[in-house]
Motif scaffolding. Structure first.
Motif, mmCIF file in Angstrom:
data_model
loop_
_atom_site.group_PDB
_atom_site.id
_atom_site.type_symbol
_atom_site.label_atom_id
_atom_site.label_comp_id
_atom_site.label_asym_id
_atom_site.label_seq_id
_atom_site.Cartn_x
_atom_site.Cartn_y
_atom_site.Cartn_z
ATOM 1 N N PHE A 1 53.249 -23.886 -83.388
ATOM 2 C CA PHE A 1 52.547 -23.126 -84.418
ATOM 3 C C PHE A 1 52.201 -21.742 -83.900
ATOM 4 N N VAL A 2 50.984 -21.522 -83.471
ATOM 5 C CA VAL A 2 50.586 -20.193 -83.002
ATOM 6 C C VAL A 2 51.363 -19.804 -81.750
ATOM 7 N N GLY A 3 51.455 -20.715 -80.798
ATOM 8 C CA GLY A 3 52.152 -20.429 -79.544
ATOM 9 C C GLY A 3 53.639 -20.183 -79.708
ATOM 10 N N ALA A 4 54.195 -20.627 -80.827
ATOM 11 C CA ALA A 4 55.611 -20.403 -81.111
ATOM 12 C C ALA A 4 55.833 -19.056 -81.789
ATOM 13 N N GLY A 5 54.789 -18.251 -81.863
ATOM 14 C CA GLY A 5 54.919 -16.937 -82.491
ATOM 15 C C GLY A 5 55.056 -17.019 -83.998
ATOM 16 N N GLY A 6 54.469 -18.069 -84.578
ATOM 17 C CA GLY A 6 54.589 -18.289 -86.008
ATOM 18 C C GLY A 6 53.902 -17.233 -86.851
ATOM 19 N N HIS A 7 54.437 -17.039 -88.047
ATOM 20 C CA HIS A 7 53.882 -16.075 -88.994
ATOM 21 C C HIS A 7 53.901 -16.687 -90.387
ATOM 22 N N LEU A 8 52.773 -16.590 -91.081
ATOM 23 C CA LEU A 8 52.625 -17.101 -92.445
ATOM 24 C C LEU A 8 52.565 -15.949 -93.436
ATOM 25 N N ARG A 9 53.421 -15.985 -94.437
ATOM 26 C CA ARG A 9 53.319 -15.044 -95.551
ATOM 27 C C ARG A 9 52.978 -15.867 -96.784
ATOM 28 N N VAL A 10 51.745 -15.740 -97.232
ATOM 29 C CA VAL A 10 51.243 -16.538 -98.345
ATOM 30 C C VAL A 10 51.921 -16.082 -99.636
ATOM 31 N N VAL A 11 52.410 -17.069 -100.389
ATOM 32 C CA VAL A 11 53.100 -16.805 -101.646
ATOM 33 C C VAL A 11 52.243 -17.225 -102.836
ATOM 34 N N ARG A 12 51.597 -18.388 -102.717
ATOM 35 C CA ARG A 12 50.814 -18.919 -103.837
ATOM 36 C C ARG A 12 49.675 -19.777 -103.290
ATOM 37 N N VAL A 13 48.547 -19.725 -103.994
ATOM 38 C CA VAL A 13 47.356 -20.487 -103.607
ATOM 39 C C VAL A 13 46.821 -21.202 -104.837
ATOM 40 N N ALA A 14 46.502 -22.470 -104.684
ATOM 41 C CA ALA A 14 45.867 -23.236 -105.764
ATOM 42 C C ALA A 14 44.707 -24.009 -105.161
ATOM 43 N N ARG A 15 43.598 -24.071 -105.901
ATOM 44 C CA ARG A 15 42.415 -24.767 -105.391
ATOM 45 C C ARG A 15 41.937 -25.794 -106.401
ATOM 46 N N SER A 16 41.574 -26.955 -105.873
ATOM 47 C CA SER A 16 40.959 -28.007 -106.666
ATOM 48 C C SER A 16 39.833 -28.590 -105.826
ATOM 49 N N GLY A 17 38.602 -28.198 -106.136
ATOM 50 C CA GLY A 17 37.459 -28.652 -105.342
ATOM 51 C C GLY A 17 37.559 -28.144 -103.920
ATOM 52 N N ASP A 18 37.489 -29.075 -102.966
ATOM 53 C CA ASP A 18 37.545 -28.679 -101.548
ATOM 54 C C ASP A 18 38.972 -28.646 -101.002
ATOM 55 N N GLN A 19 39.954 -28.881 -101.860
ATOM 56 C CA GLN A 19 41.349 -28.879 -101.427
ATOM 57 C C GLN A 19 42.045 -27.597 -101.884
ATOM 58 N N VAL A 20 42.719 -26.946 -100.933
ATOM 59 C CA VAL A 20 43.430 -25.701 -101.213
ATOM 60 C C VAL A 20 44.884 -25.875 -100.781
ATOM 61 N N THR A 21 45.794 -25.675 -101.723
ATOM 62 C CA THR A 21 47.219 -25.761 -101.437
ATOM 63 C C THR A 21 47.761 -24.344 -101.289
ATOM 64 N N VAL A 22 48.416 -24.110 -100.164
ATOM 65 C CA VAL A 22 48.959 -22.790 -99.852
ATOM 66 C C VAL A 22 50.470 -22.921 -99.685
ATOM 67 N N ASP A 23 51.205 -22.296 -100.585
ATOM 68 C CA ASP A 23 52.651 -22.194 -100.424
ATOM 69 C C ASP A 23 52.920 -20.901 -99.684
ATOM 70 N N ALA A 24 53.751 -21.003 -98.654
ATOM 71 C CA ALA A 24 53.960 -19.848 -97.788
ATOM 72 C C ALA A 24 55.376 -19.830 -97.250
ATOM 73 N N GLN A 25 55.760 -18.668 -96.798
ATOM 74 C CA GLN A 25 56.993 -18.513 -96.040
ATOM 75 C C GLN A 25 56.580 -18.543 -94.576
#
Length: 109
Positions: free
Chosen positions: A56-80
């Protein structure tokens, strides 16, 4: 919530991951937080850090967030996601506990 607006703890988490700052990223987790990476569970700070250092972080990973949806305490993040370990569309399902991340589940898309 807009298509890419993240709640504050997740905004800080993504920023930390993208700058390669594992300490700041995982400081946002609850003390009993966990990571589930396609069914592989990491439930201790030590195991989460080992996983992150490799994939993850140590692998030089990068997240580009595409879409976010929230339902209560749960957040779904679609990303590249881009890293030497894996690159492609990814879905992250976070469970929040106030300003802390209780769980991060990586499920693909």
């Amino acid at each position: 919530m807009s298509a890419t607006a993240l709640p504050p703890p997740l905004d800080r988490f993504v920023a930390a991951v993208n700058r390669g700052d594992a300490d700041s990223a995982f400081a946002l987790f609850a003390t009993d937080g966990e990571v589930d990476d396609w069914g592989r569970r990491f439930a201790t700070t030590r195991d989460i850090r080992r996983w992150s250092d490799r994939e993850f972080v140590g692998a030089g990973g990068h997240l580009r967030v595409v879409r976010v949806a929230r339902s209560g305490d749960q957040v779904t993040v679609d990303a590249q996601w881009t890293s030497p370990h894996y690159s492609g569309d990814s879905r992250f399902v976070f469970t929040l506990d106030g300003e802390r991340i209780r769980r991060m589940r990586i499920v693909g898309e």
